[in-house]
Scaffold this active site. Structure first.
Site, mmCIF file in Angstrom:
data_model
loop_
_atom_site.group_PDB
_atom_site.id
_atom_site.type_symbol
_atom_site.label_atom_id
_atom_site.label_comp_id
_atom_site.label_asym_id
_atom_site.label_seq_id
_atom_site.Cartn_x
_atom_site.Cartn_y
_atom_site.Cartn_z
ATOM 1 N N CYS A 108 32.737 55.134 40.044
ATOM 2 C CA CYS A 108 32.773 54.716 38.632
ATOM 3 C C CYS A 108 31.735 55.443 37.786
ATOM 4 O O CYS A 108 31.775 55.374 36.560
ATOM 5 C CB CYS A 108 32.570 53.209 38.532
ATOM 6 N N HIS A 242 29.203 50.853 31.971
ATOM 7 C CA HIS A 242 30.416 50.769 32.788
ATOM 8 C C HIS A 242 30.951 49.337 32.762
ATOM 9 O O HIS A 242 30.200 48.374 32.903
ATOM 10 C CB HIS A 242 30.101 51.203 34.227
ATOM 11 N N ASN A 272 38.359 46.702 35.062
ATOM 12 C CA ASN A 272 37.507 47.823 35.478
ATOM 13 C C ASN A 272 38.389 49.051 35.718
ATOM 14 O O ASN A 272 39.156 49.090 36.685
ATOM 15 C CB ASN A 272 36.757 47.424 36.752
HETATM 16 O O1 UT7 Z 1 32.896 49.290 39.592
HETATM 17 C C1 UT7 Z 1 32.256 48.675 40.685
HETATM 18 C C2 UT7 Z 1 33.215 47.701 41.337
HETATM 19 N N1 UT7 Z 1 32.913 46.339 41.542
HETATM 20 C C3 UT7 Z 1 31.928 45.553 41.012
HETATM 21 O O2 UT7 Z 1 31.093 45.950 40.281
HETATM 22 C C4 UT7 Z 1 31.947 44.102 41.391
HETATM 23 C C5 UT7 Z 1 30.564 43.465 41.469
HETATM 24 N N2 UT7 Z 1 30.662 42.080 41.811
HETATM 25 C C6 UT7 Z 1 31.195 41.148 40.996
HETATM 26 O O3 UT7 Z 1 31.595 41.457 39.889
HETATM 27 C C7 UT7 Z 1 31.243 39.710 41.464
HETATM 28 O O4 UT7 Z 1 30.457 39.556 42.632
HETATM 29 C C8 UT7 Z 1 32.691 39.223 41.740
HETATM 30 C C9 UT7 Z 1 33.462 39.093 40.414
HETATM 31 C C10 UT7 Z 1 33.438 40.184 42.639
HETATM 32 C C11 UT7 Z 1 32.671 37.844 42.393
HETATM 33 O O5 UT7 Z 1 31.928 36.932 41.585
HETATM 34 P P1 UT7 Z 1 30.831 35.986 42.226
HETATM 35 O O6 UT7 Z 1 30.319 35.137 41.152
HETATM 36 O O7 UT7 Z 1 29.865 36.869 42.953
HETATM 37 O O8 UT7 Z 1 31.697 35.089 43.197
HETATM 38 P P2 UT7 Z 1 31.628 34.953 44.778
HETATM 39 O O9 UT7 Z 1 32.084 36.192 45.461
HETATM 40 O O10 UT7 Z 1 30.305 34.362 45.172
HETATM 41 O O11 UT7 Z 1 32.713 33.839 45.004
HETATM 42 C C12 UT7 Z 1 32.518 32.504 44.542
HETATM 43 C C13 UT7 Z 1 33.752 31.702 44.915
HETATM 44 C C14 UT7 Z 1 34.103 31.823 46.398
HETATM 45 O O12 UT7 Z 1 34.575 30.570 46.813
HETATM 46 P P3 UT7 Z 1 33.618 29.571 47.640
HETATM 47 O O13 UT7 Z 1 33.212 30.330 48.865
HETATM 48 O O14 UT7 Z 1 32.444 29.281 46.721
HETATM 49 O O15 UT7 Z 1 34.492 28.383 47.894
HETATM 50 C C15 UT7 Z 1 35.238 32.818 46.398
HETATM 51 O O16 UT7 Z 1 36.097 32.654 47.499
HETATM 52 O O17 UT7 Z 1 34.883 32.172 44.184
HETATM 53 C C16 UT7 Z 1 35.940 32.483 45.109
HETATM 54 N N3 UT7 Z 1 36.693 33.587 44.564
HETATM 55 C C17 UT7 Z 1 37.727 33.426 43.745
HETATM 56 N N4 UT7 Z 1 38.311 32.328 43.232
HETATM 57 C C18 UT7 Z 1 39.351 32.502 42.401
HETATM 58 C C19 UT7 Z 1 36.499 34.925 44.760
HETATM 59 N N5 UT7 Z 1 37.410 35.645 44.077
HETATM 60 C C20 UT7 Z 1 38.186 34.733 43.425
HETATM 61 C C21 UT7 Z 1 39.290 34.853 42.560
HETATM 62 N N6 UT7 Z 1 39.831 33.718 42.065
HETATM 63 N N7 UT7 Z 1 39.797 36.036 42.185
#
Ligand code: UT7
Length: 317
Positions: A108, A242, A272
């Site tokens: 990216c 970004h 993204n």
């Molecule tokens: O260009 C570079 C590419 N990527 C990035 O920059 C991504 C960087 N990371 C992020 O943006 C964030 O970490 C995410 C958006 C990917 C995830 O957000 P988060 O606040 O870190 O959530 P998490 O991974 O801690 O997940 C929290 C909860 C989990 O459930 P439990 O374990 O608390 O029950 C996940 O299973 O949210 C759940 N979850 C979802 N729920 C609904 C994860 N993805 C989803 C989803 N819809 N799409």
């Protein structure tokens, strides 16, 4: 160097969070609050090459140059269905160019890295007018049966034409080798001489870790560029970051400083789009007359690698 033309292109199909919630275990509420994304554009009837050509042709038209006046093509792309030839070779003729070119893959952060290369090429006298084209289809390497990555990305292309000038002031590139934080592994052909061979798999991401590194390293890059140019955040008119997650942008802003009005976003409508996100945003801001001569602009991006990059402009048209 300075930018004299911009262009962008997005697929015609718009997919909302509600659409995704129809077949994935997710919700509009989760995606909006955790990422800021409301919709994204996905390739369906057109292909990446069509988008790339469209964005590039628009940027050349906006620059007032003729295609034959472009003397180098720099393409940023993470992956497309051709491993070889490079995307620059595939689209060169359709854009109407006859110049040489090359592809880079700095995830990216590809646009800011390409700017650094263009600056160096111009200073070395290798090229006078350079086209940078960022064309990405990250939705093609997500697992669409899972909600973790597929909800985050969108496809798109953004392009700029650069020529000699004094607008580009500084650039800082960072690389911290860590494959596991975000990777996409493609399959290779088995040979009779290897017992184990790699079968491809969709994008793998450690979201939380990537989030933290992105905020810390991007803020460091930006503050380094500000400091070595004797600037404070108040001196900057636009922080063009970004577009991966609105909360990452907010995290960077909390460290760097400045009003949220100085941190424009397009992530809500496009998700993204990898290295295309900054040139698409730049094209829209120029079309909306938001940028004027003398504006100080910081661009900053991060991605798989881990890599990050920031640069500074003193804008001139
Ligand atoms: O260009 C570079 C590419 N990527 C990035 O920059 C991504 C960087 N990371 C992020 O943006 C964030 O970490 C995410 C958006 C990917 C995830 O957000 P988060 O606040 O870190 O959530 P998490 O991974 O801690 O997940 C929290 C909860 C989990 O459930 P439990 O374990 O608390 O029950 C996940 O299973 O949210 C759940 N979850 C979802 N729920 C609904 C994860 N993805 C989803 C989803 N819809 N799409």
């Amino acid at each position: 160097m300075k930018i004299i033309g911009t262009g962008s292109a997005l697929p015609t199909l718009t997919v909302t969070n509600e659409d995704l919630a129809g077949f994935l275990d997710t919700s509009d509420e989760w995606i909006t609050t955790r990422t800021g994304i409301q919709a994204r554009h996905l390739l369906s009837t057109e292909d990446l090459y069509d988008l790339a050509v469209d964005a590039a042709v628009k940027a050349i038209k906006a620059s007032g140059l003729r295609p034959e006046q472009i003397d180098f093509l720099l393409v940023s792309n993470v992956a497309n269905r051709h491993v070889t030839p490079g995307l620059s070779c595939i689209v060169q003729k359709r854009i109407g160019l006859s110049c040489a070119g090359l592809d880079i893959n700095v995830a990216c952060a590809g646009f800011v890295n390409a700017l650094m290369l263009a600056d160096g090429m111009m200073k070395a006298g290798h090229a006078k007018n350079i086209l940078i084209l960022c064309a990405e289809e990250p939705t093609k390497y997500c697992n669409w049966k899972e909600r973790d990555c597929s909800v985050l990305f969108g496809d798109g292309a953004g392009a700029v034409v650069l020529t000699e000038g004094n607008a580009f002031k500084d650039v800082k590139l960072t690389m911290i080798s860590d494959r596991d934080v975000l990777y996409y592994e493609r399959g290779m052909e088995p040979t009779p001489f290897e017992e184990k061979y790699i079968v491809g798999q969709p994008l793998v991401m450690k979201g939380k870790e990537l989030f933290r590194t992105a905020v810390t390293e991007s803020a460091k890059d930006i503050n380094t560029v500000l400091k070595r140019n004797g600037l404070q955040h108040d001196d900057i008119d636009w922080f063009m970051l970004h577009q991966a997650n609105k909360r990452i942008i907010e995290g960077i802003r909390n460290i760097v400083g400045g009003s949220c009005l100085k941190y424009p976003t397009i992530i809500e409508k496009y998700g993204n789009t990898s290295s295309a996100s900054i040139p698409i945003m730049l094209d829209e801001m120029i079309a909306d007359n938001k940028i004027k001569t003398g504006d100080k602009i910081v661009m900053s991006a991060f991605g798989a690698g881990f890599v990050s990059a920031a640069c500074l402009w003193d804008w001139e048209f």
